[in-house]
Design a protein around this motif. Structure first.
Motif, PDB file in Angstrom:
ATOM      1  N   ALA A 251       0.915  -1.058  -0.122  1.00 43.00           N
ATOM      2  CA  ALA A 251       0.113   0.096   0.079  1.00 43.00           C
ATOM      3  C   ALA A 251       1.068   1.082   0.137  1.00 43.00           C
ATOM      4  O   ALA A 251       1.665   1.369   0.985  1.00 43.00           O
ATOM      5  CB  ALA A 251      -1.014   0.120   1.303  1.00 43.00           C
ATOM      6  N   ILE A 252       0.566   2.198  -1.093  1.00 47.78           N
ATOM      7  CA  ILE A 252       1.502   3.238  -1.028  1.00 47.78           C
ATOM      8  C   ILE A 252       0.633   4.549  -1.018  1.00 47.78           C
ATOM      9  O   ILE A 252      -0.327   4.729  -1.609  1.00 47.78           O
ATOM     10  CB  ILE A 252       2.421   3.361  -2.322  1.00 47.78           C
ATOM     11  CG1 ILE A 252       3.118   2.126  -2.425  1.00 47.78           C
ATOM     12  CG2 ILE A 252       3.153   4.705  -2.366  1.00 47.78           C
ATOM     13  CD1 ILE A 252       4.062   1.910  -3.633  1.00 47.78           C
ATOM     14  N   ALA A 253       0.826   5.375   0.010  1.00 50.77           N
ATOM     15  CA  ALA A 253       0.273   6.824   0.055  1.00 50.77           C
ATOM     16  C   ALA A 253       1.352   7.980  -0.295  1.00 50.77           C
ATOM     17  O   ALA A 253       2.451   7.846   0.197  1.00 50.77           O
ATOM     18  CB  ALA A 253      -0.097   6.972   1.482  1.00 50.77           C
ATOM     19  N   VAL A 254       0.817   8.784  -1.023  1.00 51.09           N
ATOM     20  CA  VAL A 254       1.859   9.829  -1.538  1.00 51.09           C
ATOM     21  C   VAL A 254       1.284  11.207  -1.037  1.00 51.09           C
ATOM     22  O   VAL A 254       0.174  11.482  -1.456  1.00 51.09           O
ATOM     23  CB  VAL A 254       2.050   9.809  -2.998  1.00 51.09           C
ATOM     24  CG1 VAL A 254       3.031  10.963  -3.552  1.00 51.09           C
ATOM     25  CG2 VAL A 254       2.611   8.472  -3.483  1.00 51.09           C
ATOM     26  N   SER A 255       2.135  12.012  -0.621  1.00 53.14           N
ATOM     27  CA  SER A 255       1.818  13.148  -0.177  1.00 53.14           C
ATOM     28  C   SER A 255       2.824  14.287  -0.620  1.00 53.14           C
ATOM     29  O   SER A 255       4.056  13.936  -0.697  1.00 53.14           O
ATOM     30  CB  SER A 255       1.205  13.489   1.325  1.00 53.14           C
ATOM     31  OG  SER A 255       2.329  12.931   1.973  1.00 53.14           O
ATOM     32  N   VAL A 256       2.451  15.611  -0.677  1.00 55.57           N
ATOM     33  CA  VAL A 256       3.348  16.446  -1.088  1.00 55.57           C
ATOM     34  C   VAL A 256       3.428  17.737   0.020  1.00 55.57           C
ATOM     35  O   VAL A 256       2.468  18.092   0.705  1.00 55.57           O
ATOM     36  CB  VAL A 256       3.180  17.115  -2.586  1.00 55.57           C
ATOM     37  CG1 VAL A 256       3.139  16.128  -3.578  1.00 55.57           C
ATOM     38  CG2 VAL A 256       1.852  17.881  -2.516  1.00 55.57           C
ATOM     39  N   ASN A 257       4.571  18.352   0.016  1.00 55.96           N
ATOM     40  CA  ASN A 257       4.853  19.463   0.949  1.00 55.96           C
ATOM     41  C   ASN A 257       4.971  20.468   0.268  1.00 55.96           C
ATOM     42  O   ASN A 257       5.504  20.521  -0.747  1.00 55.96           O
ATOM     43  CB  ASN A 257       6.087  19.278   1.932  1.00 55.96           C
ATOM     44  CG  ASN A 257       5.828  18.471   2.965  1.00 55.96           C
ATOM     45  OD1 ASN A 257       4.640  18.280   3.528  1.00 55.96           O
ATOM     46  ND2 ASN A 257       6.994  18.003   3.716  1.00 55.96           N
TER      47      ASN A 257
END
Length: 141
Positions: free
Chosen positions: A135-141
């Motif tokens: 399971a991969i969750a991607v977020s950005v700053n």
């Protein structure tokens, strides 16, 4: 195909033993985690796997952006790997794996594309392919 790198680590004593690399850089005691009935006073195989996967996946992200206009630098990415163990089959066990990938300096769509490409080239991801759903969750700053 030629091997780019290999290492050798010896484990002795099971989950309450030790692991040592042939070059001496890795020399650790192991302990069964407290939630599994152990003392939890040393690292365990799942932590070591999570550490390796997180570091390798982070480098895969950097690798896939080397020739792109949106390069990702070492300090622009954080990967948190969560590795768990669950019952499987007739008394066996299986691993669960999730990656939280945080990238600074990219928009969400670009970050998701980069992470998908990294997942395709990361040796850990390829080793797990068709074995364990990651399971991969991607977020950005």
């Amino acid at each position: 195909m030629s091997t780019l790198y290999s290492t050798k680590v010896t484990a002795a004593g099971g989950r309450a033993g030790t692991v040592k690399s042939d070059d001496g850089l890795l020399d650790l005691s192991l302990a069964l985690p407290a939630p599994l009935g152990g003392k939890g006073d040393a690292t365990n195989p799942e932590q070591l796997f999570a550490a390796g996967y997180a570091a390798c996946f982070e480098n895969a992200v950097i690798h896939v952006t080397r020739s792109a206009s949106d390069k990702v630098k070492d300090d622009d990415i954080v990967v948190v790997a969560k590795v768990g163990m669950q019952p499987y089959g007739a008394g066996g066990f299986a691993l669960t794996v999730a990656l939280d990938v945080i990238i600074t300096g990219l928009d969400q769509a670009t970050a998701e594309d980069v992470v998908a490409k990294a997942h395709a080239v990361c040796p850990y991801s390829n080793a797990l392919k068709d074995n364990i759903d990651v399971a991969i969750a991607v977020s950005v700053n």
